[in-house]
Design a protein around this motif. Structure first.
Motif, PDB file in Angstrom:
ATOM      1  N   THR A 399       0.824  -1.203   0.000  1.00 18.49           N
ATOM      2  CA  THR A 399       0.000   0.000   0.000  1.00 18.49           C
ATOM      3  C   THR A 399       0.863   1.260   0.000  1.00 18.49           C
ATOM      4  O   THR A 399       1.878   1.331   0.686  1.00 18.49           O
ATOM      5  N   ARG A 400       0.483   2.245  -0.841  1.00 14.93           N
ATOM      6  CA  ARG A 400       1.123   3.550  -0.899  1.00 14.93           C
ATOM      7  C   ARG A 400       2.599   3.431  -1.283  1.00 14.93           C
ATOM      8  O   ARG A 400       3.442   4.203  -0.830  1.00 14.93           O
ATOM      9  N   SER A 422       5.782   9.540   4.803  1.00 11.21           N
ATOM     10  CA  SER A 422       5.318  10.204   6.027  1.00 11.21           C
ATOM     11  C   SER A 422       5.623   9.313   7.224  1.00 11.21           C
ATOM     12  O   SER A 422       5.777   8.084   7.086  1.00 11.21           O
ATOM     13  N   LEU A 423       5.695   9.905   8.424  1.00 14.72           N
ATOM     14  CA  LEU A 423       6.006   9.139   9.625  1.00 14.72           C
ATOM     15  C   LEU A 423       4.959   8.051   9.880  1.00 14.72           C
ATOM     16  O   LEU A 423       5.278   6.931  10.281  1.00 14.72           O
ATOM     17  N   ASN A 425       3.063   6.501   7.685  1.00 21.01           N
ATOM     18  CA  ASN A 425       3.200   5.405   6.721  1.00 21.01           C
ATOM     19  C   ASN A 425       4.398   4.510   7.048  1.00 21.01           C
ATOM     20  O   ASN A 425       4.324   3.289   6.934  1.00 21.01           O
ATOM     21  N   VAL A 426       5.499   5.138   7.443  1.00 22.29           N
ATOM     22  CA  VAL A 426       6.679   4.361   7.814  1.00 22.29           C
ATOM     23  C   VAL A 426       6.387   3.525   9.056  1.00 22.29           C
ATOM     24  O   VAL A 426       6.771   2.352   9.143  1.00 22.29           O
ATOM     25  N   GLU A 427       5.688   4.125  10.035  1.00 25.97           N
ATOM     26  CA  GLU A 427       5.340   3.393  11.254  1.00 25.97           C
ATOM     27  C   GLU A 427       4.464   2.185  10.931  1.00 25.97           C
ATOM     28  O   GLU A 427       4.690   1.069  11.440  1.00 25.97           O
ATOM     29  N   LYS A 428       3.474   2.387  10.075  1.00 22.94           N
ATOM     30  CA  LYS A 428       2.584   1.290   9.694  1.00 22.94           C
ATOM     31  C   LYS A 428       3.364   0.159   9.046  1.00 22.94           C
ATOM     32  O   LYS A 428       3.187  -1.018   9.389  1.00 22.94           O
ATOM     33  N   GLU A 429       4.247   0.510   8.101  1.00 21.28           N
ATOM     34  CA  GLU A 429       4.981  -0.524   7.376  1.00 21.28           C
ATOM     35  C   GLU A 429       5.985  -1.225   8.281  1.00 21.28           C
ATOM     36  O   GLU A 429       6.215  -2.428   8.162  1.00 21.28           O
ATOM     37  N   LEU A 430       6.578  -0.493   9.219  1.00 18.11           N
ATOM     38  CA  LEU A 430       7.525  -1.095  10.157  1.00 18.11           C
ATOM     39  C   LEU A 430       6.807  -2.122  11.040  1.00 18.11           C
ATOM     40  O   LEU A 430       7.300  -3.241  11.246  1.00 18.11           O
ATOM     41  N   ILE A 431       5.643  -1.746  11.560  1.00 11.70           N
ATOM     42  CA  ILE A 431       4.880  -2.670  12.414  1.00 11.70           C
ATOM     43  C   ILE A 431       4.486  -3.918  11.629  1.00 11.70           C
ATOM     44  O   ILE A 431       4.643  -5.050  12.108  1.00 11.70           O
TER      45      ILE A 431
END
Length: 467
Positions: A399-400, A422-423, A425-431
């Motif tokens: 996604t994105r 964005s922070l 989006n990065v947080e979501k992908e990291l999790i």
């Protein structure tokens, strides 16, 4: 195998035998009744193994046959039907331990009910033996497939574990290496009869509830304890309790597990009764317990206790050509399941074999099994080719614009277009990436991310991350 209940009626009087036979429901087709009228016939009976021997006492000569039958079969599967009602016979039966005794014709109905009850007990034993045989077949040593030196070493350790029923075992290894399968193999081969096997994943239940799940509680032990609860240790008594992901236990519960291992006793929460645990404890983890001990996250005394008999399952990438032995086994399994009316898959092409050998298999044997299953379902080839496994090395775009770049199994690389960095989006992908790496073990993921388990749950819900 003839699954009818075999009864031998023994007496020198054939008319008495025929009379007793009337009270056995042979018309149901469930009983085989054999009439024995002499000493020699009774001696020959020992090789036939009847389920029930009934001595019919119609005259003095029958008491000699009774004594012979008791010597041959014991009192457990022997009954006596008495037409003479002799006091001396009653005393003799009591001394020999024969308690299934009926006077005739007064107790004919009771005798008939007794025979039916014995047949039902026998039927249940037969069904239980069938079930046990199936379980043994499912979890025999042949299910732990491989010919490498490491697998042979594991099998030798398992044989030692089976010899000692009270031995506590620690199974270590990455996710998907077969820890649960090995625990079941040990359990099923330890006991000659059906015993409970109780499994619990210590990382899947909140700490506040886990103690009650393991040890149970008494009514009123805490606010919501409206009635007594039997814990898993109590349920597993006489069999095996399998504590998976024991590295996720908090220190307090670790101490209580240590007490059960060392003293073989425990108490329900809020209880005063000491309950004895007579069974085996098998533990497992995919974490490095030695590192957890150094970080004061795992009790040193429990660690040393568990290390008495550790069995380490190596990752698939370290098992050499075992991967091809396993792949062939899975191909045969899924040929039967998915290709009954289609040409069978005969094997794997050389290019695909080379790829499978070099692939790092983060999900180990479990991932290999899923990969072979998917390839067998989708392929139109006689041999599985590299194209049949392209889903292993072609990652769909996330996604994105995010996607996970494959590295070794201990690293995560996230790549994203600049406009999507964005922070949030990065947080979501990291999790998401961390959860995938640890096979959605949320307790482990929260430790890696440095956040609490409840916060991780909130972020999963916030970002709508789906397994």
């Amino acid at each position: 195998m003839d699954e009818r209940f075999k009864i031998s009626l023994v007496s020198t009087s054939r008319s008495a035998l025929e009379d007793v036979k009337k009270f056995i429901p042979v018309e149901e087709g469930y009983f085989i009744v054999n009439l024995v009228t002499s000493y020699n016939s009774l001696k020959r009976l020992s090789g036939q193994s009847p389920e029930l021997v009934v001595c019919v006492i119609a005259n003095r000569g029958d008491e000699i046959l009774l004594e012979t039958a008791i010597d041959m079969f014991g009192s457990k599967n022997l009954a006596c039907v008495d037409y003479m009602k002799s006091y001396n016979l009653t005393v003799k039966l009591l001394k020999s331990g024969v308690i299934s005794y009926f006077t005739m014709p007064e107790e004919s109905v009771a005798f008939s009910d007794f025979v039916k009850g014995k047949a039902e007990e026998w039927k249940k034993e037969i069904e239980a033996e069938k079930f046990l045989s199936i379980r043994r077949e499912q979890f025999d040593f042949g299910k732990f497939i491989g010919s490498s030196d490491k697998v042979r070493e594991i099998i030798e350790l398992v044989k030692k574990a089976i010899e000692h029923k009270d031995l506590t075992i620690l199974i270590t290894g990455e996710t998907g290496t077969g820890k649960t399968l090995l625990a079941r193999i040990i359990h099923q081969n330890t006991y000659s009869e059906i015993r409970p096997f109780v499994e619990i994943n210590c990382a899947s239940i909140p700490t506040t509830l886990l103690e009650s799940e393991l040890f149970g509680h008494e009514k009123g032990a805490f606010t919501d304890a409206k009635e007594r609860k039997i814990g898993l240790f109590e349920i597993a008594n006489g069999g095996t309790i399998f504590l998976d992901e024991i590295g996720d236990l908090d220190l307090n519960l670790q101490g209580k597990i240590l007490k059960v291992i060392e003293e073989k006793t425990f108490r329900r929460i809020g209880g005063v009764e000491t309950i004895k645990f007579e069974g085996r404890i098998i533990t497992a983890t995919n974490q490095n317990l030695e590192h957890l001990v150094r970080e004061n996250k795992f009790r040193r005394d429990l660690y040393y206790r568990l290390m008495l008999f550790p069995i380490h399952l190596p990752p698939l990438r370290e098992r050499g050509d075992d991967i091809f032995v396993l792949a062939e086994h899975f191909i045969n399994e899924f040929n039967l399941l998915y290709r009954k009316n289609l040409p069978k898959v005969k094997g794997i092409s050389p290019e695909a074999r080379l790829f499978l050998k070099k692939y790092h298999w983060p999900g180990n044997v479990r991932q290999l099994r899923y990969a072979i299953e998917k390839a067998v379902i989708l392929t139109g080839n006689e041999y599985l080719t590299l194209d049949d496994f392209k889903f292993l090395f072609e990652k769909p775009e996330k996604t994105r614009g995010f996607h996970l770049v494959e590295g070794d199994s201990s690293n995560i690389y996230i790549s994203t277009p600049l406009e999507s960095a964005s922070l949030s989006n990065v947080e979501k992908e990291l999790i998401r990436s961390v959860l995938e790496k640890v096979d959605w073990n949320k307790s482990r993921a929260s430790r890696i991310l440095g956040i609490s388990r409840p916060r991780l749950d909130r972020l999963i819900q916030k970002y709508r991350i789906i397994r």
